[in-house]
Design a protein around this motif. Structure first.
Motif, PDB file in Angstrom:
ATOM      1  N   GLU A  77       2.319   1.892  -5.574  1.00 36.42           N
ATOM      2  CA  GLU A  77       1.246   1.132  -4.946  1.00 36.42           C
ATOM      3  C   GLU A  77       0.296   2.047  -4.187  1.00 36.42           C
ATOM      4  O   GLU A  77      -0.923   1.848  -4.189  1.00 36.42           O
ATOM      5  CB  GLU A  77       1.811   0.068  -4.012  1.00 36.42           C
ATOM      6  CG  GLU A  77       0.756  -0.849  -3.406  1.00 36.42           C
ATOM      7  CD  GLU A  77      -0.149  -1.503  -4.443  1.00 36.42           C
ATOM      8  OE1 GLU A  77      -1.367  -1.612  -4.182  1.00 36.42           O
ATOM      9  OE2 GLU A  77       0.344  -1.888  -5.531  1.00 36.42           O
ATOM     10  N   ARG A  80      -2.004   3.522  -6.728  1.00 30.87           N
ATOM     11  CA  ARG A  80      -3.020   2.551  -7.157  1.00 30.87           C
ATOM     12  C   ARG A  80      -4.131   2.431  -6.125  1.00 30.87           C
ATOM     13  O   ARG A  80      -5.318   2.376  -6.467  1.00 30.87           O
ATOM     14  CB  ARG A  80      -2.362   1.190  -7.390  1.00 30.87           C
ATOM     15  CG  ARG A  80      -1.467   1.131  -8.622  1.00 30.87           C
ATOM     16  CD  ARG A  80      -0.719  -0.180  -8.673  1.00 30.87           C
ATOM     17  NE  ARG A  80       0.144  -0.257  -9.853  1.00 30.87           N
ATOM     18  CZ  ARG A  80       1.158  -1.100  -9.984  1.00 30.87           C
ATOM     19  NH1 ARG A  80       1.431  -1.954  -8.989  1.00 30.87           N
ATOM     20  NH2 ARG A  80       1.888  -1.107 -11.077  1.00 30.87           N
ATOM     21  N   GLU A  81      -3.762   2.399  -4.844  1.00 30.13           N
ATOM     22  CA  GLU A  81      -4.761   2.297  -3.779  1.00 30.13           C
ATOM     23  C   GLU A  81      -5.682   3.514  -3.771  1.00 30.13           C
ATOM     24  O   GLU A  81      -6.910   3.381  -3.662  1.00 30.13           O
ATOM     25  CB  GLU A  81      -4.066   2.159  -2.421  1.00 30.13           C
ATOM     26  CG  GLU A  81      -3.348   0.838  -2.219  1.00 30.13           C
ATOM     27  CD  GLU A  81      -2.557   0.802  -0.921  1.00 30.13           C
ATOM     28  OE1 GLU A  81      -2.591   1.822  -0.190  1.00 30.13           O
ATOM     29  OE2 GLU A  81      -1.907  -0.224  -0.652  1.00 30.13           O
ATOM     30  N   ARG A  84      -8.081   3.451  -6.716  1.00 27.62           N
ATOM     31  CA  ARG A  84      -9.200   2.530  -6.485  1.00 27.62           C
ATOM     32  C   ARG A  84     -10.206   3.130  -5.506  1.00 27.62           C
ATOM     33  O   ARG A  84     -11.421   3.086  -5.738  1.00 27.62           O
ATOM     34  CB  ARG A  84      -8.679   1.189  -5.963  1.00 27.62           C
ATOM     35  CG  ARG A  84      -7.973   0.338  -7.002  1.00 27.62           C
ATOM     36  CD  ARG A  84      -7.764  -1.085  -6.499  1.00 27.62           C
ATOM     37  NE  ARG A  84      -6.852  -1.142  -5.363  1.00 27.62           N
ATOM     38  CZ  ARG A  84      -5.541  -1.329  -5.457  1.00 27.62           C
ATOM     39  NH1 ARG A  84      -4.981  -1.484  -6.655  1.00 27.62           N
ATOM     40  NH2 ARG A  84      -4.791  -1.394  -4.371  1.00 27.62           N
ATOM     41  N   ALA A  89      -9.497   4.331 -10.949  1.00 28.48           N
ATOM     42  CA  ALA A  89      -8.446   3.371 -11.300  1.00 28.48           C
ATOM     43  C   ALA A  89      -8.413   3.076 -12.792  1.00 28.48           C
ATOM     44  O   ALA A  89      -7.345   2.818 -13.362  1.00 28.48           O
ATOM     45  CB  ALA A  89      -8.637   2.079 -10.506  1.00 28.48           C
ATOM     46  N   THR A  93      -2.860   4.403 -15.263  1.00 20.65           N
ATOM     47  CA  THR A  93      -1.923   3.290 -15.380  1.00 20.65           C
ATOM     48  C   THR A  93      -0.681   3.674 -14.593  1.00 20.65           C
ATOM     49  O   THR A  93       0.094   4.531 -15.021  1.00 20.65           O
ATOM     50  CB  THR A  93      -1.557   3.018 -16.850  1.00 20.65           C
ATOM     51  OG1 THR A  93      -2.749   2.716 -17.589  1.00 20.65           O
ATOM     52  CG2 THR A  93      -0.580   1.860 -16.958  1.00 20.65           C
ATOM     53  N   ALA A  94      -0.521   3.081 -13.425  1.00 20.38           N
ATOM     54  CA  ALA A  94       0.598   3.407 -12.537  1.00 20.38           C
ATOM     55  C   ALA A  94       1.658   2.320 -12.669  1.00 20.38           C
ATOM     56  O   ALA A  94       1.359   1.128 -12.522  1.00 20.38           O
ATOM     57  CB  ALA A  94       0.122   3.513 -11.095  1.00 20.38           C
TER      58      ALA A  94
END
Length: 223
Positions: A77, A80-81, A84, A89, A93-94
């Motif tokens: 997570e 991903r943050e 972004r 992003a 692909t996490a």
């Protein structure tokens, strides 16, 4: 000797605690990955045990499309943050993924296994061998292991054996006519720990390539 057991209950919790405790740990690119990937044309990459995503973000900013996996949901997570926030992003692909149950499907130009160690049972050689077989023609498998114990390492066992690159290659038992070794050496560098402390450490570097073709350097022009 490797255990034949699957990753037991507790591995996810261990790495969750690690990444919750060390919030900024793993947000910088590993230097040997940057050194290896910088001259390559961007393609698809698989980041095994991506942690907080320093490598995945760096690769994405160079134009790579990255599949990044880790057993820690917190680490995934966080990646991903950051992806972004940094506008990459769409290139990452996490996934929260337990590599004890298999390597993500796909074909890759680069597979990166940076300090792919764990205190829990894991068929590491099986994972790395499967990763090598997921390479596209000319693809590279880069394995960077600890060759020494840093003061901040979770493993402070004074009797721990750090396998040499040659030992790792022998354990992989890949056909050298299909996966020749391009680099096998111990490299020394100054590393920075999670609290900002520094120490000289040794990295054991193994670089293997699929021989069905070569990834061309970025300086050779476009495809």
């Amino acid at each position: 000797m490797e255990s034949t057991e699957s990753t037991p209950e507790g591995a996810e919790q261990f790495w969750e605690r690690h990444y919750r405790t060390h919030r900024d740990w793993g947000t910088r690119v590993n230097p040997l990955l940057a050194e290896t990937a910088a001259p390559l044309l961007p393609g698809t990459a698989l980041d095994l045990g991506c942690g907080a995503g320093g490598d995945a973000v760096w690769l994405a900013r160079q134009g790579w499309h990255v599949t990044a996996v880790d057993i820690s949901g917190t680490a995934v997570e966080r990646l991903r943050e950051r992806a972004r926030d940094l506008g990459v992003a769409e290139r990452i692909t996490a996934q929260q993924h337990d590599l004890a149950v298999g390597v993500p499907a796909g074909r890759f130009d680069l597979v990166s296994a940076q300090y792919f160690h764990t205190p829990f049972p894991l068929l590491r050689t099986h994972v790395l061998r499967a990763a090598a077989r997921s390479l596209r023609p000319g693809g590279l498998l880069l394995i960077v292991d600890h060759g020494s114990t840093a003061p901040w390492s979770w493993n402070q066992d004074p009797d721990v054996h750090h396998p040499t690159p040659e030992e790792v290659a022998a354990d992989l038992a890949l056909d050298p006519t299909c996966w020749p070794v391009l680099r096998a050496e111990a490299a020394r560098r100054t590393a920075t720990g999670p609290a900002g402390e520094t120490a000289t450490v040794v990295d054991n570097v193994l670089l293997v390539q699929s021989t069905a073709g070569l990834l061309r350097p970025a300086t050779t022009g476009t495809e």
